[in-house]
Design a protein around this motif. Structure first.
Motif, PDB file in Angstrom:
ATOM      1  N   ALA A  41       0.833  -1.207   0.000  1.00 52.17           N
ATOM      2  CA  ALA A  41       0.000   0.000   0.000  1.00 52.17           C
ATOM      3  C   ALA A  41       0.867   1.256   0.000  1.00 52.17           C
ATOM      4  O   ALA A  41       0.567   2.236  -0.685  1.00 52.17           O
ATOM      5  CB  ALA A  41      -0.933  -0.012   1.210  1.00 52.17           C
ATOM      6  N   LEU A  82     -11.002  -1.922  10.037  1.00 56.05           N
ATOM      7  CA  LEU A  82     -10.074  -1.825   8.912  1.00 56.05           C
ATOM      8  C   LEU A  82      -8.876  -2.721   9.191  1.00 56.05           C
ATOM      9  O   LEU A  82      -8.402  -2.797  10.323  1.00 56.05           O
ATOM     10  CB  LEU A  82      -9.577  -0.388   8.737  1.00 56.05           C
ATOM     11  N   ASN A  83      -8.365  -3.397   8.147  1.00 58.87           N
ATOM     12  CA  ASN A  83      -7.120  -4.103   8.372  1.00 58.87           C
ATOM     13  C   ASN A  83      -5.956  -3.131   8.225  1.00 58.87           C
ATOM     14  O   ASN A  83      -6.125  -1.976   7.801  1.00 58.87           O
ATOM     15  CB  ASN A  83      -6.978  -5.326   7.456  1.00 58.87           C
ATOM     16  N   GLN A 110      -5.297  -1.527   4.796  1.00 54.54           N
ATOM     17  CA  GLN A 110      -6.336  -0.565   4.422  1.00 54.54           C
ATOM     18  C   GLN A 110      -6.093   0.776   5.105  1.00 54.54           C
ATOM     19  O   GLN A 110      -6.232   1.841   4.487  1.00 54.54           O
ATOM     20  CB  GLN A 110      -7.715  -1.109   4.802  1.00 54.54           C
ATOM     21  N   LEU A 155      -3.222   2.484   3.498  1.00 53.01           N
ATOM     22  CA  LEU A 155      -3.591   2.968   2.168  1.00 53.01           C
ATOM     23  C   LEU A 155      -4.410   4.253   2.252  1.00 53.01           C
ATOM     24  O   LEU A 155      -4.252   5.151   1.409  1.00 53.01           O
ATOM     25  CB  LEU A 155      -4.382   1.895   1.419  1.00 53.01           C
ATOM     26  N   LEU A 156      -5.283   4.372   3.248  1.00 54.55           N
ATOM     27  CA  LEU A 156      -6.076   5.594   3.382  1.00 54.55           C
ATOM     28  C   LEU A 156      -5.171   6.804   3.598  1.00 54.55           C
ATOM     29  O   LEU A 156      -5.387   7.870   3.010  1.00 54.55           O
ATOM     30  CB  LEU A 156      -7.062   5.458   4.545  1.00 54.55           C
TER      31      LEU A 156
END
Length: 262
Positions: free
Chosen positions: A28, A149-150, A153, A156-157
């Motif tokens: 990510a 959320l993992n 994730q 990545l946000l």
């Protein structure tokens, strides 16, 4: 400066549990042009082939990743730190959305500082003492009825906001003259000395309230955003208070507690 021209913030994973999660977080990161990965006491083997496979080619992020024994050590060279956490914490701490946090991080980096984002362990998140090291908390605006959320994730946000270069509102800048923003190491060093002196004078004698008092002092100082010069001045002030030469006890008492009716 275009977003791609700026060095990105550090991504600090605190006690990650699975090598695969480290790999997908690295994937990510590299998708968004981030390469500074820091791991604090991972609960899995690292480096590990499972992380490499899960990274899908983000090998250079994993190869450059650094290991630390504590969050304090991992953020010591940073000037701005943001803690990602979904839950409210019982502490006085600014709360920023991801866009505002990235705008603040970008502003800090553009001013010559270094920024980073903390991510807690997959199941337990960050501990309160770790959150106190941050300048602000960053919750993600997801469904409040299902905010699971993992790790990848969440990374990545933050990375996506960075690569988009969205700055909805500038947090402003503080002119610091010739002094640089204080690093977390400088702030932690002063706080450690202050805590020791407060112990010596008996201010922290209430063991039950001690952790809360120390956290409040840290939060207070971080909100002030001190420079390196200001930290040195604070050290000098503390030295002056502790090592005042040869004042009679009565004079010290009067200086410490001035007549309120005067």
């Amino acid at each position: 400066m275009p977003p791609q021209a700026q060095p990105g913030p550090a991504i600090v994973l605190v006690r990650p549990q699975l090598a695969e999660n480290i790999g997908t977080a690295a994937r990510a990161m590299l998708n968004c042009g981030l390469t500074d990965l820091r791991l604090v006491r991972p609960r899995c083997d690292f480096p590990d082939e499972r992380a490499v496979r899960a990274s899908s080619g983000a090998d250079r992020v994993l190869e450059a990743a650094r290991l630390f024994d504590s969050v304090e050590a991992a953020v010591a060279d940073l000037t701005r730190v943001y803690a990602t956490c979904p839950r409210d914490r019982d502490m006085v701490k600014p709360v920023l959305g991801p866009q505002a946090a990235i705008a603040a991080a970008r502003d800090a980096i553009a001013g010559g500082g270094r920024a980073g984002f903390l991510f807690g362990a997959e199941r337990t998140g960050l501990e309160n003492d770790e959150v106190t090291l941050a300048d602000a908390m960053v919750p993600f605006p997801v469904n409040p009825e299902f905010d699971s959320l993992n790790l990848a994730q969440a990374v990545l946000l933050v990375g996506w906001e960075w690569v988009r270069g969205v700055e909805p509102r500038s947090p402003g800048r503080v002119r610091t003259g010739k002094s640089e923003p204080a690093t977390k190491d400088e702030v932690s060093g002063f706080l450690a000395r202050l805590e020791a002196e407060l112990d010596a004078c008996g201010f922290l004698r209430n063991e039950k309230m001690r952790p809360t008092t120390v956290r409040n002092l840290r939060a207070f100082l971080l909100r002030a955003r001190p420079t390196s010069q200001e930290i040195r001045t604070a050290h000098g002030m503390l030295t002056g208070l502790v090592e005042r030469p040869h004042l009679p006890a009565g004079d010290r008492s009067k200086r410490a507690r001035p007549d309120r009716e005067a």
